[in-house]
Design an enzyme around this catalytic site. Structure first.
Site, short mmCIF file in Angstrom:
data_model
loop_
_atom_site.label_atom_id
_atom_site.label_comp_id
_atom_site.label_asym_id
_atom_site.label_seq_id
_atom_site.Cartn_x
_atom_site.Cartn_y
_atom_site.Cartn_z
N ASN B 68 -9.49 -3.90 -5.93
CA ASN B 68 -8.80 -5.15 -5.18
C ASN B 68 -10.56 -5.62 -4.25
OD1 ASN B 68 -8.31 -4.97 -2.15
ND2 ASN B 68 -7.65 -3.74 -3.30
N LEU B 72 -10.36 -9.05 3.14
CA LEU B 72 -9.62 -8.74 4.69
C LEU B 72 -8.94 -10.10 4.77
CD1 LEU B 72 -10.85 -5.58 6.68
CD2 LEU B 72 -9.18 -6.18 5.56
N CYS B 128 -14.83 -0.27 6.38
CA CYS B 128 -14.87 -2.07 6.56
C CYS B 128 -17.04 -2.39 6.61
CB CYS B 128 -14.69 -2.63 7.68
SG CYS B 128 -12.71 -2.87 7.55
N GLY B 215 -4.69 2.95 -7.21
CA GLY B 215 -3.59 2.93 -8.11
C GLY B 215 -3.54 4.42 -9.01
N GLY B 241 -2.88 7.37 -2.28
CA GLY B 241 -4.14 7.37 -3.04
C GLY B 241 -2.69 7.02 -4.46
N GLY B 263 0.96 1.77 -2.06
CA GLY B 263 0.69 1.19 -1.95
C GLY B 263 0.25 0.50 -3.45
C1 LIG Z 1 -5.03 -5.46 -2.69
C2 LIG Z 1 -5.00 -4.14 -1.92
C3 LIG Z 1 -5.31 -4.75 -0.68
C4 LIG Z 1 -5.70 -3.72 0.73
N1 LIG Z 1 -6.16 -4.39 1.88
C5 LIG Z 1 -6.11 -3.17 3.22
C6 LIG Z 1 -6.26 -3.66 3.87
O1 LIG Z 1 -6.16 -4.50 5.09
N2 LIG Z 1 -6.79 -2.56 5.49
C7 LIG Z 1 -6.46 -1.28 4.18
O2 LIG Z 1 -6.80 -0.18 5.58
N3 LIG Z 1 -6.29 -0.68 2.79
C8 LIG Z 1 -6.06 -1.57 2.54
N4 LIG Z 1 -5.83 -1.88 0.86
C9 LIG Z 1 -5.63 -0.05 0.40
C10 LIG Z 1 -4.53 0.88 0.37
O3 LIG Z 1 -3.98 0.51 2.27
C11 LIG Z 1 -4.36 2.21 0.50
O4 LIG Z 1 -4.94 3.13 0.86
C12 LIG Z 1 -4.79 1.80 -1.49
O5 LIG Z 1 -5.25 1.07 -2.08
C13 LIG Z 1 -4.77 3.33 -1.95
O6 LIG Z 1 -3.46 3.35 -2.34
P1 LIG Z 1 -2.33 2.98 -3.42
O7 LIG Z 1 -3.37 3.52 -4.84
O8 LIG Z 1 -1.51 3.62 -3.33
O9 LIG Z 1 -2.97 1.64 -3.59
C14 LIG Z 1 -5.74 -2.33 -0.07
C15 LIG Z 1 -5.40 -2.35 -1.30
C16 LIG Z 1 -5.30 -3.43 -1.88
C17 LIG Z 1 -4.46 -2.50 -3.09
#
Ligand SMILES: Cc1cc2nc3c(=O)[nH]c(=O)nc-3n(C[C@H](O)[C@H](O)[C@H](O)COP(=O)(O)O)c2cc1C
Ligand SMILES: Cc1cc2nc3c(=O)[nH]c(=O)nc-3n(C[C@H](O)[C@H](O)[C@H](O)COP(=O)(O)OP(=O)(O)OC[C@H]3O[C@@H](n4cnc5c(N)ncnc54)[C@H](O)[C@@H]3O)c2cc1C
Ligand code: FES
Lengths: 240, 299
Positions: B68, B72, B128, B215, B241, B263
């Site tokens: 993605n 922000l 960031c 994912g 993660g 997530g």
């Molecule tokens: C569409 C999307 C937007 C995200 N936006 C943020 C964000 O604004 N701030 C942040 O700290 N992490 C953001 N993340 C990261 C997730 O919070 C998480 O750390 C990461 O996706 C790993 O977890 P997952 O594999 O369960 O998704 C975002 C992830 C996705 C997929």
């Protein structure tokens, strides 16, 4: 989980699939479809082609992994449907009167069968002209003919060449971005761009407005295609 | 059976929270699932000023994952306080406010505004891009991150959790630095910097070239990082993660995470996080474990 009631191959990789669903569906809304485990990760957004008391029907084209898996399903198999989501055409149109054009390109024709059908019920005096553009074999012309007063088709060219926008009170379109943009330009030249309504097909993840991967820029700031759309005023997205 | 977790003073009714950016501010999901059944929810990442996010494609599916590049998009700290905070606080679950920034001043101004409101945890997203360092993420080099963590800690009145980037040069050193500077906990991992190329256009898929991978595909690496970090620090760890089911969640807990975040799996199925709570409970009861804390960090 929803049971598949009907699944038929049309041509050129197009399929009609009907699955059991009882939600109230508005024209132009979509469902998120999946028929597999955790991977592919994302569900696939597909517009409602038709809906009745038994279920909802989709017209889809096989383009990649997800639609290929769906195309292998048989009646009686399960499919996961999330929805219906999105605003749909009636939300954005307000009242309809006079003559309405629906301009679909490729699989973008999908939402217009149900839209025309419902529009005819809601506003019996409205006349619907259907413009459908195909790159291969034309599809479902009988069905679209039944719900419209005039049916204009094009194969391999530009369906937008065949419409005179100034004739219509409202023009709805769905299809490739380039086609919708061309139609917007044509409407603008004719001085009627405020009559155009577009259904966008941005890539989606959640489908409900939480992830912002489907944002589109509009004259009114960013909007979520899945939750605020997929239908927008043409001017809101194409005049930028 | 006890599922409750005290995370540096924040009381989670169970160890399952929603990850930032995948659940907005909870409004839409709360219509579909009952968010009060979850331990917590981390908001969309905020920045001091509102942002419209990136142009071009923002999502791309990969084998077992997604990339993605939302950039922000968010209403800004003030917009959040005015329009979203009351809703987040009304949810009967731990409210984690995720804050990012593109300069140290951004972070500090944001923290100042958030000091005046009630929230449970401030999660500092240091992944960031740092505009002063040519866009390199703040969270890559420990010494660059130290300045933000130190100044944020000095200013922040809330429980402060630093969210670590898996793109860090040395993630255990980064976590230790957070502990030394007084953070109340760390969360990890954010997304992995990744690339996809459109071979027909002969161009990167994303306008920003690189995008964040999340994912199921990242799970084993994220799990290893959580394990290493949990062993390196005494402050509590939130792990995430690729967690997609209760088994994944239990792995992260055994690796040392007190709380886990879900997530991408919410995109597979929005009820998945609640199913994960049920799955953990079943595991504990099947194995006659009376308290989730008995398995936290046992591996
Ligand atoms: C569409 C999307 C937007 C995200 N936006 C943020 C964000 O604004 N701030 C942040 O700290 N992490 C953001 N993340 C990261 C997730 O919070 C998480 O750390 C990461 O996706 C790993 O977890 P997952 O594999 O369960 O998704 C975002 C992830 C996705 C997929
Ligand atoms: C609101 C909406 C309504 C739609 N209605 C229809 C319809 O009625 N009939 C139909 O055939 N198609 C429709 N589409 C397009 C359909 O979603 C894609 O063709 C489909 O997702 C492709 O999936 P795939 O796995 O076969 O392709 P892949 O290329 O393997 O998909 C990979 C990823 O890209 C996404 N993707 C690929 N192409 C598109 C596209 N054109 N639009 C959006 N996402 C895409 C997929 O969802 C998936 O996340 C609609 C899209 C949207 C957003
Ligand atoms: S697809 Fe997630 S906000 Fe639209």
């Amino acid at each position: 989980m929803a049971v598949i009631l009907y699944h038929k191959k049309l041509s050129d990789g197009f399929f009609l699939l009907k699955a059991e669903a009882h939600a109230r569906v508005f024209p132009g809304q979509f469902y998120m479809l999946r028929a597999w485990g955790d991977c592919p990760v994302l569900s696939r957004p597909v517009s409602v082609y038709d809906a009745d008391g038994d279920g909802v029907t989709f017209l889809y084209k096989v383009v990649g992994k997800g639609t290929r898996i769906i195309s292998k399903l048989k009646p009686g198999d399960d499919i996961t449907l999330q929805g219906p989501y999105g605003n749909g055409f009636f939300d954005v149109l307000g009242d309809a009167s006079g003559s309405i054009a629906m301009v679909g390109g490729g699989v973008g024709i999908a939402p217009f069968y149900y839209t025309a059908k419902k529009l005819k019920i809601k506003y019996p005096k409205v006349s619907v002209d259907m413009y459908l553009g195909f790159s291969g074999t034309p599809l479902l012309l009988d069905a679209f003919g039944r719900v419209s007063d005039n049916l204009v088709t094009d194969v391999g060219g530009y369906i937008t060449d065949k419409i005179a926008p100034e004739k219509y009170g409202q023009i709805l379109t769905c299809g490739p971005q380039a086609m919708m943009r061309a139609l917007y330009q044509k409407c603008k030249t004719a001085g009627v761009s405020e009559k155009l309504y577009v259904s966008l097909e941005n890539r989606m993840a959640c489908g409900i407005g939480t992830c912002l991967v489907c944002s589109c820029r509009t004259t009114d700031g960013n909007k979520k295609t899945c939750a605020d759309g997929p239908v927008f005023k043409g001017e809101a997205v194409f005049s930028l | 059976m006890n599922m409750e977790v005290n995370f540096s003073g924040a009381r989670f009714k169970n160890p399952v929270a929603l990850a930032s950016g995948t659940c907005g501010f909870g409004r839409e999901l709360n219509k579909i699932i009952d968010l009060s059944r979850l331990g917590g929810i981390s908001t969309k990442g905020l920045t001091l000023n509102r942002r419209d996010g990136n142009d071009g494609i923002r999502i791309w599916e990969t084998e077992g994952g997604i990339m993605n590049s939302v950039g922000l998009e968010n209403p800004g700290v003030k917009g959040f306080i005015d329009n979203e905070l009351t809703f987040v606080r009304s949810l009967d679950t731990v409210g984690i406010v995720n804050l990012g920034g593109h300069s140290i001043d951004d972070y500090l101004e944001g923290i100042k505004l958030l000091n005046d409101v009630r929230l449970d945890i401030l999660e500092l997203n240091i992944s960031c891009p740092n505009l002063k360092q040519g866009g390199m993420s703040f969270g890559v080099k420990t010494e660059i991150a130290r300045e933000i963590v130190r100044k944020s800690r000095a200013l922040c009145k809330h429980t402060l959790v630093v969210k670590l980037s898996p793109n860090a040069e040395d993630i255990t050193a980064l976590a230790r630095m957070c502990e030394d500077e007084g953070a109340d906990g760390v969360s990890l991992v954010n997304t992995f910097l990744a690339l996809a190329i459109d071979i027909n256009a002969k161009k990167p898929v994303f306008q920003n070239i690189y995008a964040g991978l999340s994912g199921p595909a990242i799970k084993p690496i994220a799990l290893r990082m959580v394990h290493q970090v949990a062993r390196a620090v005494k402050i509590p760890v939130m792990g995430m993660g690729g967690i997609s089911n209760a088994g994944d969640a239990i792995e992260f807990i055994m690796a040392g995470a007190s709380v886990i975040q879900v997530g991408t799996a919410s995109f597979i199925d929005p009820s998945r996080p609640i199913e994960i709570v049920g799955g953990i409970e079943k595991y504990l009861s099947d194995n006659k474990i009376g308290d989730i804390r008995e398995i936290t960090g046992i591996v």
